[in-house]
Design a protein around this motif. Structure first.
Motif, mmCIF file in Angstrom:
data_model
loop_
_atom_site.group_PDB
_atom_site.id
_atom_site.type_symbol
_atom_site.label_atom_id
_atom_site.label_comp_id
_atom_site.label_asym_id
_atom_site.label_seq_id
_atom_site.Cartn_x
_atom_site.Cartn_y
_atom_site.Cartn_z
ATOM 1 N N ARG A 92 -2.685 2.585 3.044
ATOM 2 C CA ARG A 92 -2.993 1.311 4.298
ATOM 3 C C ARG A 92 -4.311 1.501 4.433
ATOM 4 O O ARG A 92 -5.311 0.547 4.673
ATOM 5 N N TRP A 93 -4.665 2.719 5.032
ATOM 6 C CA TRP A 93 -6.091 3.153 5.321
ATOM 7 C C TRP A 93 -7.025 2.662 4.351
ATOM 8 O O TRP A 93 -8.091 2.102 4.459
ATOM 9 N N THR A 94 -6.961 2.893 2.941
ATOM 10 C CA THR A 94 -7.844 2.851 1.671
ATOM 11 C C THR A 94 -7.777 1.303 1.802
ATOM 12 O O THR A 94 -8.939 0.549 1.486
ATOM 13 N N GLU A 95 -6.870 0.642 1.892
ATOM 14 C CA GLU A 95 -6.820 -0.829 1.576
ATOM 15 C C GLU A 95 -7.619 -1.558 2.770
ATOM 16 O O GLU A 95 -8.502 -2.428 2.460
ATOM 17 N N ARG B 236 1.790 9.003 1.872
ATOM 18 C CA ARG B 236 1.147 8.271 0.885
ATOM 19 C C ARG B 236 0.885 6.544 1.290
ATOM 20 O O ARG B 236 -0.096 5.729 1.144
ATOM 21 N N LYS B 237 1.840 6.101 2.091
ATOM 22 C CA LYS B 237 1.929 4.772 2.676
ATOM 23 C C LYS B 237 0.475 4.653 3.691
ATOM 24 O O LYS B 237 -0.071 3.655 3.666
ATOM 25 N N GLY B 238 0.613 5.548 4.705
ATOM 26 C CA GLY B 238 -0.452 5.395 5.450
ATOM 27 C C GLY B 238 -1.925 5.631 4.890
ATOM 28 O O GLY B 238 -2.700 4.939 5.104
ATOM 29 N N LEU C 112 1.239 17.011 0.057
ATOM 30 C CA LEU C 112 1.361 16.064 1.096
ATOM 31 C C LEU C 112 1.111 14.560 0.760
ATOM 32 O O LEU C 112 1.841 13.634 1.338
ATOM 33 N N LEU C 113 0.313 14.190 -0.298
ATOM 34 C CA LEU C 113 0.275 12.913 -0.806
ATOM 35 C C LEU C 113 1.736 12.589 -1.544
ATOM 36 O O LEU C 113 1.658 11.510 -1.791
ATOM 37 N N LEU C 114 2.566 13.342 -2.037
ATOM 38 C CA LEU C 114 3.785 13.232 -2.585
ATOM 39 C C LEU C 114 4.751 12.717 -1.558
ATOM 40 O O LEU C 114 5.878 12.137 -2.004
ATOM 41 N N LEU C 115 4.494 12.965 -0.287
ATOM 42 C CA LEU C 115 5.498 12.621 0.834
ATOM 43 C C LEU C 115 5.282 11.146 1.030
ATOM 44 O O LEU C 115 3.913 10.414 1.389
ATOM 45 N N PRO C 116 6.345 10.233 1.016
ATOM 46 C CA PRO C 116 5.828 8.848 1.034
ATOM 47 C C PRO C 116 5.449 8.261 2.186
ATOM 48 O O PRO C 116 4.517 7.480 2.406
ATOM 49 N N PRO C 117 5.917 8.687 3.337
ATOM 50 C CA PRO C 117 5.011 8.109 4.828
ATOM 51 C C PRO C 117 3.591 8.323 4.664
ATOM 52 O O PRO C 117 2.713 7.677 5.198
ATOM 53 N N PRO D 233 0.793 -1.243 -0.062
ATOM 54 C CA PRO D 233 0.088 0.052 0.127
ATOM 55 C C PRO D 233 0.656 1.183 -0.021
ATOM 56 O O PRO D 233 1.952 1.298 0.941
ATOM 57 N N GLY D 234 0.530 2.085 -0.897
ATOM 58 C CA GLY D 234 1.069 3.432 -0.764
ATOM 59 C C GLY D 234 2.487 3.389 -2.030
ATOM 60 O O GLY D 234 3.055 4.361 -2.082
ATOM 61 N N GLU D 235 2.806 2.157 -2.354
ATOM 62 C CA GLU D 235 3.847 2.118 -3.489
ATOM 63 C C GLU D 235 3.441 2.280 -4.938
ATOM 64 O O GLU D 235 4.146 2.386 -5.864
ATOM 65 N N GLY D 236 2.166 2.219 -5.081
ATOM 66 C CA GLY D 236 1.697 2.010 -6.406
ATOM 67 C C GLY D 236 1.437 3.402 -7.178
ATOM 68 O O GLY D 236 1.674 4.457 -6.169
ATOM 69 N N SER D 237 1.084 3.824 -8.296
ATOM 70 C CA SER D 237 1.148 4.767 -8.798
ATOM 71 C C SER D 237 -0.255 5.751 -8.721
ATOM 72 O O SER D 237 -0.402 6.948 -9.097
ATOM 73 N N GLY D 238 -1.253 4.970 -8.150
ATOM 74 C CA GLY D 238 -2.618 5.794 -8.142
ATOM 75 C C GLY D 238 -2.553 6.722 -7.410
ATOM 76 O O GLY D 238 -3.226 7.799 -7.668
#
Length: 193
Positions: free
Chosen positions: A134-137, A129-131, A122-127, A95-100
């Protein structure tokens, strides 16, 4: 004067959810807030500064979307090459590593406004984006597991079932009703003309 006709049956459609009812209101409030913030910045820094901010957001968003699209295409071509060579398939991205989400960040940067730009950055920041990933999944998995068996969520759950050998076996039992002569649905036309 009554006609004796029965009253119409009550509607079986469910009422729209709270999110569906509040979404247009939230969208309008977001639009008004974006315009208000842009006018505040224009009053403080000038109209040309606002114009430059909006152009910079469009350019940065376009670059981000283009880079994410290239990365997604690269992963797709690698997966196709590995499938053709018979090698083990790539593992699914975490989660958070994809391009979506990166593409969503680019889209938010392109949309004119300061709030959308801030959320996109903010969504460009990796932490973050991963959070969010994960929340979306977790949210999607919870909704899919709570879905009724005959719904779309139930279909996705059935499609994810795997057997020990790793093969997915989709299927459905279809029972044909017998016609009055005992033959199922009578004679059928040939498949080819």
């Amino acid at each position: 004067m009554t006609t004796g006709a029965p009253p119409p049956p009550p509607s079986t459609r469910s009422r729209p959810g709270t999110l569906r009812r509040l979404f247009p209101l939230a969208l309008a409030a977001w639009f008004v807030l974006e315009v208000w913030l842009l006018t505040l910045v224009a009053g403080a820094a000038g109209g040309f500064a606002v114009f430059l901010l909006l152009v910079a957001g469009v350019v940065l968003g376009s670059v981000v979307i283009k880079a994410a699209g290239r990365r997604a295409f690269k992963h797709l071509s690698e997966a196709v090459q590995q499938a053709q060579s018979g090698a083990a398939p790539l593992s699914a991205p975490r989660p958070g590593e994809g391009s979506g989400l990166v593409m969503l960040a680019g889209l938010l940067l392109i949309v004119p406004g300061l709030i959308s730009d801030a959320v996109g950055l903010l969504l460009l920041l990796p932490p973050i984006r991963k959070g969010v990933g994960r929340w979306t999944e977790r949210t999607l998995e919870r909704r899919m597991s709570a879905a009724a068996p005959g719904s779309l969520g139930g279909a996705f759950q059935q499609a994810r079932m795997r057997y020990p050998d790793g093969k997915v076996v989709p299927g459905e039992v279809v029972r044909e009703e017998e016609g009055p002569t005992g033959d199922p649905q009578g004679p059928r036309p040939p498949l080819t003309p």
